[in-house]
Design an enzyme around this catalytic site. Structure first.
Site: not given
Ligand code: FPP
Length: 252
Positions: A43, A137, A26
């Site tokens: 991201h 893994l 997150d």
């Molecule tokens: C949360 O940050 C993260 C996500 C919704 C997606 C997690 C995705 C990645 C790390 C990249 C994609 C992964 C792969 C395997 C391709 P948020 O957007 O909710 O952050 P915020 O809460 O600060 O807005």
């Protein structure tokens, strides 16, 4: 992910090393906003952090790493952001699959495949098929995943068996229901980490988390690295795991 042989695990013989770590990645958006960058850049940097953490997981003797990549609730985000996240998954598999395979990583995917674009489904299947015999893994990618849906799907399958006269309802125990979830052969997570300071599960592995230790770290996902993983594991090692009983530390 690596240029040569993987180093030997550093803590695999420690009784307090978690076998299965699950991560809610997150804070990508907030990381980007704090730097005046678009959310997509957060991201993208999140994927870089993921690469580092997959490698660190092997180095630290972790056998299973589950990551929450796209939740069933993420569909409520703007279409452009959903497109960015799907694009990153496509690129992650296309660019990193060969390296993951060479590093002995087995890829598993949990979540709903229905409703995903066919090329995404094909990439997920390709990743699972190519790596199916790897044992160093297991990387479990939770994509289009929601725990309530996973449990509801299991309940539907069991209800169908009952309706068709193939199952006595009295046989539906927690073990049986658990065996109808998406990856029943994977042990429950010992440790669940959530970055960015938020302290909730957000529909992630709620059945499997019954006895998991939860560690919430204040940093945003793009800043998470091996040192942060080690410090979460150190916090986990201070916890006394009793599984509802009285003494057994780190029993599993
Ligand atoms: C949360 O940050 C993260 C996500 C919704 C997606 C997690 C995705 C990645 C790390 C990249 C994609 C992964 C792969 C395997 C391709 P948020 O957007 O909710 O952050 P915020 O809460 O600060 O807005």
């Amino acid at each position: 992910m690596s240029n040569g042989a993987m180093p030997k695990p550093e803590v695999s013989d420690r009784a307090d090393a978690p076998r299965h770590v699950a991560i809610i990645m997150d804070g990508n958006g907030r990381w980007a906003a704090a730097r005046g960058l678009p959310r997509a850049e957060g991201h993208r940097r999140g994927v870089e952090a993921l690469r580092k953490v997959v490698r660190a997981s092997h180095e630290l003797g972790i056998s299973y790493l589950t990551i929450f990549s796209f939740s069933s609730e993420n569909w409520s985000r703007p279409a452009s952001e959903i497109g960015d996240l799907f694009g990153l998954l496509r690129r992650f598999i296309r660019n990193d699959l060969a390296t993951l395979h060479a590093d002995g990583v087995r890829v598993r995917v949990i979540g709903e495949r229905g409703g995903l674009e066919s090329d995404i489904c094909a990439l997920l299947t390709e990743a699972e098929e190519l790596t199916r015999n790897n044992t160093r893994l297991t990387l479990v990618v939770a994509f289009n995943y929601g725990s309530r849906q996973e449990i509801a799907n299991a309940a539907q399958r069991l209800a169908r068996e009952v309706a068709e006269g193939r199952r006595d309802p009295a046989t539906i125990t927690p073990e049986v229901l658990g065996s109808y979830l998406d990856a029943p052969d994977i042990p429950d997570p010992d440790l669940i980490i959530r970055t960015s300071g938020e302290q909730r599960l957000s529909n992630f592995l709620m059945w499997q988390a019954a006895y998991s230790e939860l560690v919430f770290v204040p940093i945003h996902w793009p800043d998470f690295d091996k040192a942060a993983l080690e410090s979460a594991i150190a916090e986990y090692a201070t916890r006394e795991r009793r599984f509802g009983g009285l003494v057994a530390k780190n029993a599993s």
